[in-house]
Write an enzyme that holds these catalytic residues in place. Structure first.
Site, PDB file in Angstrom:
ATOM      1  N   ASP A 279       0.732  19.373 -25.379  1.00  0.00           N
ATOM      2  CA  ASP A 279       0.000  20.656 -25.610  1.00  0.00           C
ATOM      3  C   ASP A 279       0.813  21.764 -26.760  1.00  0.00           C
ATOM      4  O   ASP A 279       1.917  22.203 -26.311  1.00  0.00           O
ATOM      5  CB  ASP A 279      -0.342  21.494 -24.198  1.00  0.00           C
ATOM      6  CG  ASP A 279      -0.936  22.768 -24.212  1.00  0.00           C
ATOM      7  OD1 ASP A 279      -1.277  23.129 -25.499  1.00  0.00           O
ATOM      8  OD2 ASP A 279      -1.377  23.052 -23.169  1.00  0.00           O
TER       9      ASP A 279
ATOM     10  N   ASP B  64     -10.846  23.769 -31.829  1.00  0.00           N
ATOM     11  CA  ASP B  64     -11.990  23.818 -30.799  1.00  0.00           C
ATOM     12  C   ASP B  64     -12.446  25.126 -30.943  1.00  0.00           C
ATOM     13  O   ASP B  64     -11.744  26.005 -30.416  1.00  0.00           O
ATOM     14  CB  ASP B  64     -11.506  23.464 -29.664  1.00  0.00           C
ATOM     15  CG  ASP B  64     -11.271  21.789 -29.592  1.00  0.00           C
ATOM     16  OD1 ASP B  64     -12.152  20.990 -30.112  1.00  0.00           O
ATOM     17  OD2 ASP B  64     -10.145  21.435 -29.385  1.00  0.00           O
TER      18      ASP B  64
ATOM     19  N   ARG C   1     -15.234  15.228 -40.080  1.00  0.00           N
ATOM     20  CA  ARG C   1     -16.506  15.365 -39.485  1.00  0.00           C
ATOM     21  C   ARG C   1     -16.708  16.719 -38.926  1.00  0.00           C
ATOM     22  O   ARG C   1     -17.898  17.203 -38.704  1.00  0.00           O
ATOM     23  CB  ARG C   1     -16.574  14.112 -38.498  1.00  0.00           C
ATOM     24  CG  ARG C   1     -16.248  14.323 -37.111  1.00  0.00           C
ATOM     25  CD  ARG C   1     -16.339  13.245 -36.396  1.00  0.00           C
ATOM     26  NE  ARG C   1     -15.283  13.155 -35.226  1.00  0.00           N
ATOM     27  CZ  ARG C   1     -15.836  13.326 -34.145  1.00  0.00           C
ATOM     28  NH1 ARG C   1     -17.104  13.508 -33.703  1.00  0.00           N
ATOM     29  NH2 ARG C   1     -14.883  13.512 -33.050  1.00  0.00           N
TER      30      ARG C   1
HETATM   31  C1  LIG Z   1     -12.253  20.064 -33.277  1.00  0.00           C
HETATM   32  S1  LIG Z   1     -10.938  18.944 -33.538  1.00  0.00           S
HETATM   33  C2  LIG Z   1     -10.316  19.071 -35.112  1.00  0.00           C
HETATM   34  C3  LIG Z   1      -9.289  17.959 -35.398  1.00  0.00           C
HETATM   35  C4  LIG Z   1      -8.847  18.108 -37.040  1.00  0.00           C
HETATM   36  N1  LIG Z   1      -8.102  19.121 -37.250  1.00  0.00           N
HETATM   37  C5  LIG Z   1     -10.105  18.020 -37.909  1.00  0.00           C
HETATM   38  O1  LIG Z   1     -10.223  19.240 -38.675  1.00  0.00           O
HETATM   39  O2  LIG Z   1     -10.748  17.067 -38.118  1.00  0.00           O
HETATM   40  C6  LIG Z   1      -9.439  19.829 -32.619  1.00  0.00           C
HETATM   41  C7  LIG Z   1      -8.457  19.093 -32.091  1.00  0.00           C
HETATM   42  O3  LIG Z   1      -7.329  19.763 -31.463  1.00  0.00           O
HETATM   43  C8  LIG Z   1      -6.780  19.102 -30.251  1.00  0.00           C
HETATM   44  N2  LIG Z   1      -6.024  20.137 -29.472  1.00  0.00           N
HETATM   45  C9  LIG Z   1      -6.850  21.099 -28.968  1.00  0.00           C
HETATM   46  N3  LIG Z   1      -6.170  21.931 -28.065  1.00  0.00           N
HETATM   47  C10 LIG Z   1      -4.739  21.266 -28.354  1.00  0.00           C
HETATM   48  C11 LIG Z   1      -3.560  21.810 -27.915  1.00  0.00           C
HETATM   49  N4  LIG Z   1      -3.228  22.665 -27.245  1.00  0.00           N
HETATM   50  N5  LIG Z   1      -2.555  20.913 -28.446  1.00  0.00           N
HETATM   51  C12 LIG Z   1      -2.583  19.880 -29.164  1.00  0.00           C
HETATM   52  N6  LIG Z   1      -3.924  19.446 -29.624  1.00  0.00           N
HETATM   53  C13 LIG Z   1      -4.828  20.055 -29.328  1.00  0.00           C
HETATM   54  C14 LIG Z   1      -8.005  18.637 -29.793  1.00  0.00           C
HETATM   55  O4  LIG Z   1      -7.619  17.303 -28.972  1.00  0.00           O
HETATM   56  C15 LIG Z   1      -8.896  17.964 -30.958  1.00  0.00           C
HETATM   57  O5  LIG Z   1      -8.417  16.630 -31.472  1.00  0.00           O
END
Ligand SMILES: C[S@@+](CC[C@H](N)C(=O)[O-])C[C@H]1O[C@@H](n2cnc3c(N)ncnc32)[C@H](O)[C@@H]1O
Length: 259
Positions: free
Chosen positions: A146, A169, A238
């Protein structure tokens, strides 16, 4: 048996919340929900081939399955990458588009990705394997933690060249806004990590999240808005495509640490 030394049968699932061992800590608000799931065969194969070299084992605060890094653990990038080079930290690398493209385009920089979604990292490793003919890129490592917690403790403050947060997200419902990654605490952690002159690059396809980013990061005196141009190394993912197809505008923000 002491509280410090629970029996093996009570470790793991109950390790933080059992009458013998101690209270479960208050649940924290997390910016993510999913961690696992099945991977397509090619991603699983890349995971099996490359994860031992690319995905770092780090001590966990609450057992192996936890996303909480042990707060006393300090990662030494020089030791991990075997050299001293500018460090880029990508938070939420997802399927690895920016991570792999960035690492290929900048072999002189090291890339540390923090991502909790293992199938995404499997996909990233498959992209890496496709680009290299099956090899690990020597300037990439992933840690499954995290980032909201790890950024506070895992790296030496003032040492990071760039932090990337692309399409975090969006949590569009008002009752979920508290789950958004980019807020005052996260901004403070990023500002601490960046070296003077270092950059934080963000992108989102949600206008109201972009406004929050501008308000929150704009209120941090150590960070100054440098550019709203698209970062040329940021590939279309995507998430961007989905946003554009739904008629949403893409916002890029680059802040520089000024002190
Ligand atoms: C909407 S996706 C975007 C992925 C990538 N950055 C893109 O532009 O395609 C957000 C990603 O952030 C990760 N994520 C969300 N909160 C996180 C956290 N606290 N620590 C690590 N990863 C996190 C999620 O698992 C997800 O894969």
């Amino acid at each position: 048996m002491t509280r410090e030394d629970p029996p093996v049968s009570l470790r793991g699932h109950y390790a933080l919340g059992h009458p013998v061992i101690g209270p479960r800590p208050l649940a924290r608000t997390r910016s993510f929900t999913r961690r696992g799931g099945r991977m397509p065969h090619t991603h699983q194969r890349a995971w099996d081939q490359l994860s031992a070299q690319v995905v770092l084992e780090v001590p966990r605060a609450a057992g192996d399955a936890s996303t909480v890094v042990d707060p006393s653990f300090r990662l030494d990038p020089e030791q991990v990458f075997g050299r001293c080079a500018p460090l880029v930290v990508e938070v939420g690398s997802g399927a690895g588009d920016a991570l792999v493209a960035g690492a290929l385009a900048s072999p002189g920089r090291d890339f540390l990705a923090l991502e909790v979604w293992r199938p995404g990292t499997g996909h990233a490793l498959a992209k890496m394997a496709a680009a290299t003919g099956g090899q690990a890129l020597p300037n990439v490592r992933v840690v499954e933690v995290d980032a909201a917690l790890a950024l506070r403790t895992m790296l030496e403050p003032g040492t990071v060249e760039e932090v990337w947060t692309f399409f975090p997200d969006p949590w569009p419902k008002a009752r979920h806004h508290k789950r958004r990654l980019v807020g005052p605490d996260f901004t403070d952690a990023v500002a601490d990590l960046l070296r003077p002159g270092g950059r934080w690059r963000l992108a989102t396809d949600w206008d109201d999240y972009a406004r929050v980013m501008r308000d929150v990061v704009g209120a941090e005196p150590r960070l100054e808005l440098e550019s709203t141009d698209r970062f040329p190394l940021r590939p279309v993912t995507r998430f961007e495509r989905r946003g554009t197809e739904a008629g949403r505008r893409i916002t890029d923000l680059t802040y520089v640490r000024v002190d």
